[in-house]
Design a protein around this motif. Structure first.
Motif, PDB file in Angstrom:
ATOM      1  N   HIS A 140      13.625  46.955 -27.702  1.00 26.19           N
ATOM      2  CA  HIS A 140      15.014  47.675 -27.315  1.00 26.19           C
ATOM      3  C   HIS A 140      15.331  47.188 -26.160  1.00 26.19           C
ATOM      4  O   HIS A 140      14.537  46.707 -25.212  1.00 26.19           O
ATOM      5  CB  HIS A 140      15.100  49.169 -27.617  1.00 26.19           C
ATOM      6  N   ARG A 141      16.617  47.109 -25.856  1.00 24.27           N
ATOM      7  CA  ARG A 141      17.100  47.026 -24.592  1.00 24.27           C
ATOM      8  C   ARG A 141      18.461  47.833 -24.088  1.00 24.27           C
ATOM      9  O   ARG A 141      19.024  48.374 -24.930  1.00 24.27           O
ATOM     10  CB  ARG A 141      17.589  45.554 -24.370  1.00 24.27           C
ATOM     11  N   GLN A 142      18.516  47.989 -22.815  1.00 28.61           N
ATOM     12  CA  GLN A 142      19.458  48.770 -22.254  1.00 28.61           C
ATOM     13  C   GLN A 142      20.269  48.297 -21.101  1.00 28.61           C
ATOM     14  O   GLN A 142      19.386  48.063 -20.238  1.00 28.61           O
ATOM     15  CB  GLN A 142      18.991  50.388 -21.997  1.00 28.61           C
ATOM     16  N   ALA A 143      21.460  47.703 -21.160  1.00 28.55           N
ATOM     17  CA  ALA A 143      22.186  47.295 -20.303  1.00 28.55           C
ATOM     18  C   ALA A 143      22.927  48.588 -19.443  1.00 28.55           C
ATOM     19  O   ALA A 143      23.247  49.408 -19.941  1.00 28.55           O
ATOM     20  CB  ALA A 143      23.179  46.403 -20.845  1.00 28.55           C
ATOM     21  N   PRO A 144      23.390  48.137 -18.104  1.00 27.69           N
ATOM     22  CA  PRO A 144      23.800  49.191 -17.437  1.00 27.69           C
ATOM     23  C   PRO A 144      25.138  49.647 -18.089  1.00 27.69           C
ATOM     24  O   PRO A 144      25.945  48.887 -18.649  1.00 27.69           O
ATOM     25  CB  PRO A 144      24.217  48.508 -15.995  1.00 27.69           C
ATOM     26  N   GLY A 145      25.257  51.109 -18.334  1.00 26.79           N
ATOM     27  CA  GLY A 145      26.581  51.527 -18.762  1.00 26.79           C
ATOM     28  C   GLY A 145      26.736  51.554 -20.301  1.00 26.79           C
ATOM     29  O   GLY A 145      27.314  51.746 -20.886  1.00 26.79           O
ATOM     30  N   LYS A 146      25.557  51.140 -20.961  1.00 33.41           N
ATOM     31  CA  LYS A 146      25.451  50.946 -22.339  1.00 33.41           C
ATOM     32  C   LYS A 146      24.414  51.614 -23.076  1.00 33.41           C
ATOM     33  O   LYS A 146      23.409  52.024 -22.461  1.00 33.41           O
ATOM     34  CB  LYS A 146      25.466  49.484 -22.694  1.00 33.41           C
ATOM     35  N   GLN A 147      24.574  51.952 -24.425  1.00 35.62           N
ATOM     36  CA  GLN A 147      23.443  52.570 -25.141  1.00 35.62           C
ATOM     37  C   GLN A 147      22.377  51.681 -25.171  1.00 35.62           C
ATOM     38  O   GLN A 147      22.473  50.498 -25.451  1.00 35.62           O
ATOM     39  CB  GLN A 147      24.192  53.092 -26.569  1.00 35.62           C
TER      40      GLN A 147
ATOM     41  N   THR B 141      21.136  40.421 -20.248  1.00 37.41           N
ATOM     42  CA  THR B 141      20.639  40.922 -19.116  1.00 37.41           C
ATOM     43  C   THR B 141      20.483  42.410 -19.319  1.00 37.41           C
ATOM     44  O   THR B 141      21.317  43.145 -19.746  1.00 37.41           O
ATOM     45  CB  THR B 141      21.623  40.880 -17.894  1.00 37.41           C
ATOM     46  N   ALA B 142      19.234  43.243 -19.131  1.00 30.19           N
ATOM     47  CA  ALA B 142      19.051  44.578 -19.504  1.00 30.19           C
ATOM     48  C   ALA B 142      17.617  44.889 -19.080  1.00 30.19           C
ATOM     49  O   ALA B 142      17.022  44.075 -18.708  1.00 30.19           O
ATOM     50  CB  ALA B 142      19.249  44.858 -21.148  1.00 30.19           C
ATOM     51  N   VAL B 143      17.398  46.091 -19.358  1.00 32.21           N
ATOM     52  CA  VAL B 143      15.941  46.389 -19.406  1.00 32.21           C
ATOM     53  C   VAL B 143      15.343  46.577 -20.845  1.00 32.21           C
ATOM     54  O   VAL B 143      16.135  47.071 -21.681  1.00 32.21           O
ATOM     55  CB  VAL B 143      15.607  47.954 -18.772  1.00 32.21           C
ATOM     56  N   TYR B 144      14.476  45.872 -20.939  1.00 33.81           N
ATOM     57  CA  TYR B 144      13.809  45.830 -22.253  1.00 33.81           C
ATOM     58  C   TYR B 144      12.479  46.586 -22.366  1.00 33.81           C
ATOM     59  O   TYR B 144      11.725  46.950 -21.566  1.00 33.81           O
ATOM     60  CB  TYR B 144      13.477  44.355 -22.430  1.00 33.81           C
TER      61      TYR B 144
ATOM     62  N   GLY C 253       4.705  57.891 -33.845  1.00 37.99           N
ATOM     63  CA  GLY C 253       4.550  58.485 -32.746  1.00 37.99           C
ATOM     64  C   GLY C 253       5.597  58.399 -31.764  1.00 37.99           C
ATOM     65  O   GLY C 253       5.742  59.239 -30.793  1.00 37.99           O
ATOM     66  N   ASN C 254       6.450  57.536 -31.934  1.00 38.72           N
ATOM     67  CA  ASN C 254       7.754  57.080 -31.272  1.00 38.72           C
ATOM     68  C   ASN C 254       7.444  56.924 -29.632  1.00 38.72           C
ATOM     69  O   ASN C 254       7.967  57.725 -28.733  1.00 38.72           O
ATOM     70  CB  ASN C 254       8.674  58.299 -31.233  1.00 38.72           C
ATOM     71  N   TYR C 255       6.445  56.365 -29.377  1.00 41.53           N
ATOM     72  CA  TYR C 255       5.984  55.926 -28.001  1.00 41.53           C
ATOM     73  C   TYR C 255       6.798  54.765 -27.496  1.00 41.53           C
ATOM     74  O   TYR C 255       7.383  53.857 -28.179  1.00 41.53           O
ATOM     75  CB  TYR C 255       4.594  55.344 -27.906  1.00 41.53           C
ATOM     76  N   TRP C 256       7.011  54.704 -26.114  1.00 43.74           N
ATOM     77  CA  TRP C 256       8.137  53.834 -25.464  1.00 43.74           C
ATOM     78  C   TRP C 256       7.136  53.223 -24.324  1.00 43.74           C
ATOM     79  O   TRP C 256       6.635  54.120 -23.657  1.00 43.74           O
ATOM     80  CB  TRP C 256       9.049  54.404 -25.053  1.00 43.74           C
ATOM     81  N   GLY C 257       7.574  51.960 -23.980  1.00 44.73           N
ATOM     82  CA  GLY C 257       6.885  51.472 -22.824  1.00 44.73           C
ATOM     83  C   GLY C 257       7.888  51.882 -21.589  1.00 44.73           C
ATOM     84  O   GLY C 257       8.942  52.540 -21.855  1.00 44.73           O
ATOM     85  N   GLN C 258       7.374  51.407 -20.303  1.00 45.76           N
ATOM     86  CA  GLN C 258       8.258  51.849 -19.110  1.00 45.76           C
ATOM     87  C   GLN C 258       9.543  50.870 -18.888  1.00 45.76           C
ATOM     88  O   GLN C 258      10.339  51.315 -17.963  1.00 45.76           O
ATOM     89  CB  GLN C 258       7.451  51.747 -18.033  1.00 45.76           C
ATOM     90  N   GLY C 259       9.521  49.821 -19.715  1.00 43.45           N
ATOM     91  CA  GLY C 259      10.680  48.919 -19.597  1.00 43.45           C
ATOM     92  C   GLY C 259      10.329  47.647 -18.484  1.00 43.45           C
ATOM     93  O   GLY C 259       9.661  47.815 -17.677  1.00 43.45           O
ATOM     94  N   THR C 260      10.916  46.608 -18.791  1.00 43.33           N
ATOM     95  CA  THR C 260      10.756  45.347 -17.939  1.00 43.33           C
ATOM     96  C   THR C 260      12.203  44.887 -17.879  1.00 43.33           C
ATOM     97  O   THR C 260      12.879  44.484 -18.622  1.00 43.33           O
ATOM     98  CB  THR C 260       9.631  44.188 -18.461  1.00 43.33           C
TER      99      THR C 260
END
Length: 113
Positions: A37-44, A90-93, A100-107
């Protein structure tokens, strides 16, 4: 407990490539459905790529033909090969294990124009 650790992010020029890795450790009993998944600034946060337990793969329309998700079950690692990168990538991936719905810390991935 399960830990997911992403790596491989960075700064790249438009048209370039990066490969993200997500290493899973902890109480992993079987092959799991995984996603990027990814999240860009100001976006879901949005789904970029998904690989099921059987190996079926789904991509967001915005990355089809440019990104490839793969997995190495022996290493409990999932990869995201990103080619022809665009500034809008450009985003945090984040890596996600659906059981278990585990997530990483993002890169962070930053694509300059």
């Amino acid at each position: 407990q399960v830990q997911l650790v992403e790596s491989g992010g960075g700064l790249v020029q438009a048209g370039g490539s990066l490969r993200l890795s997500c290493a899973a450790s902890g109480s992993i009993s079987s092959i799991n459905a995984m996603g990027w998944h990814r999240q860009a600034p100001g976006k879901q946060r949005e789904l970029v790529a998904f690989i099921s337990t059987s190996g079926s793969i789904t991509y967001a329309d915005s990355v089809k033909g440019r990104f490839t998700i793969s997995r190495d079950n022996a290493r409990n690692t999932v990869y995201l090969q990103m080619n022809s990168l665009k500034p809008e990538d450009t985003a945090v991936y984040y890596c996600r294990m659906y059981s278990g719905n585990y997530w990483g810390q993002g890169t962070q991935v930053t694509v300059s124009s």
